[in-house]
Design an enzyme around this catalytic site. Structure first.
Site, short mmCIF file in Angstrom:
data_model
loop_
_atom_site.label_atom_id
_atom_site.label_comp_id
_atom_site.label_asym_id
_atom_site.label_seq_id
_atom_site.Cartn_x
_atom_site.Cartn_y
_atom_site.Cartn_z
N TYR A 191 -0.37 -51.14 80.94
CA TYR A 191 -1.11 -49.89 80.72
C TYR A 191 -0.92 -48.86 81.84
O TYR A 191 -1.44 -47.75 81.72
CB TYR A 191 -2.60 -50.21 80.55
CG TYR A 191 -2.88 -51.09 79.34
CD1 TYR A 191 -2.59 -50.65 78.06
CD2 TYR A 191 -3.42 -52.37 79.50
CE1 TYR A 191 -2.84 -51.46 76.95
CE2 TYR A 191 -3.67 -53.18 78.41
CZ TYR A 191 -3.38 -52.72 77.14
OH TYR A 191 -3.62 -53.52 76.04
N HIS A 219 -2.63 -45.14 71.00
CA HIS A 219 -2.58 -46.34 71.86
C HIS A 219 -1.61 -46.08 73.00
O HIS A 219 -0.56 -45.44 72.81
CB HIS A 219 -2.10 -47.57 71.07
CG HIS A 219 -3.01 -47.94 69.95
ND1 HIS A 219 -4.11 -48.75 70.11
CD2 HIS A 219 -2.99 -47.59 68.64
CE1 HIS A 219 -4.72 -48.89 68.95
NE2 HIS A 219 -4.07 -48.19 68.04
C1 DQA Z 1 -4.52 -50.58 73.25
C2 DQA Z 1 -3.80 -51.70 72.51
C3 DQA Z 1 -4.79 -52.73 71.99
O1 DQA Z 1 -4.09 -53.80 71.32
C4 DQA Z 1 -5.59 -53.32 73.12
O2 DQA Z 1 -6.57 -54.20 72.60
C5 DQA Z 1 -6.17 -52.32 74.03
C6 DQA Z 1 -5.41 -51.12 74.36
C7 DQA Z 1 -3.55 -49.57 73.86
O3 DQA Z 1 -3.99 -48.47 74.20
O4 DQA Z 1 -2.37 -49.86 74.03
O5 DQA Z 1 -7.25 -52.51 74.57
O6 DQA Z 1 -5.34 -49.88 72.31
#
Ligand code: DQA
Length: 150
Positions: free
Chosen positions: A24, A101
């Site tokens: 992330y 995402h």
């Molecule tokens: C997310 C992807 C999801 O699978 C995960 O549970 C997250 C972050 C993303 O921003 O990549 O918490 O939403």
């Protein structure tokens, strides 16, 4: 001045920058909100960025967006994969919805490949890290412009 774009983030995204940085990144949710706000402002929209770890709080904000927002951007995080209640809330609103995402879900575990939110979102932006938030807000602003003209 049009109504703002709501930018909602779900569980664990308050830990952005600290949480699994290899997936992330190292920037924070405040950074994401600042970038999204700048993109929105360039397109004539204010952006209200909020995050909650609680499903019901997110649902309340979706209900609020029904009358208070021009469009909704949502990173539902884990709830995207599990929450029919969140899906039902999103089905109850008629403003444009953009799913967002940070990571590319298709590159990840199979259980992340499906989201309920994608059933109601106009489209999904994923895989661009913080840039996903900027691009999603841009899409939402353009969709809101189209909706205002319709
Ligand atoms: C997310 C992807 C999801 O699978 C995960 O549970 C997250 C972050 C993303 O921003 O990549 O918490 O939403």
């Amino acid at each position: 001045m049009p109504k703002p774009i709501y930018l909602l983030s779900g569980p664990n995204l308050n830990l952005l920058g600290l949480r699994e940085p290899h997936i992330y990144g190292t920037e924070t949710l405040d950074d994401a909100h600042a970038r999204a706000a700048a993109r929105g402002a360039a397109l004539g929209y204010s952006v209200i960025g909020r995050q909650s770890n609680h499903e019901g709080v997110l649902i309340d904000w979706v209900h609020e967006a029904r009358t208070e927002a021009s469009a909704l951007v949502i990173n539902p995080a884990g709830y995207g994969h599990t929450s029919i209640a969140l899906l039902d809330a999103l089905k109850a609103i008629s403003i444009p919805i953009v799913e967002c995402h940070l990571s590319n879900l298709a590159h990840r575990e199979a259980f992340r490949h499906h989201t309920y939110v994608s059933q109601v979102a106009k489209g999904q932006v994923c895989g661009f890290g913080l840039m996903s938030y900027e691009l999603a807000v841009e899409a939402a602003a353009r969709l809101a412009d189209l909706a205002a003209r319709a």
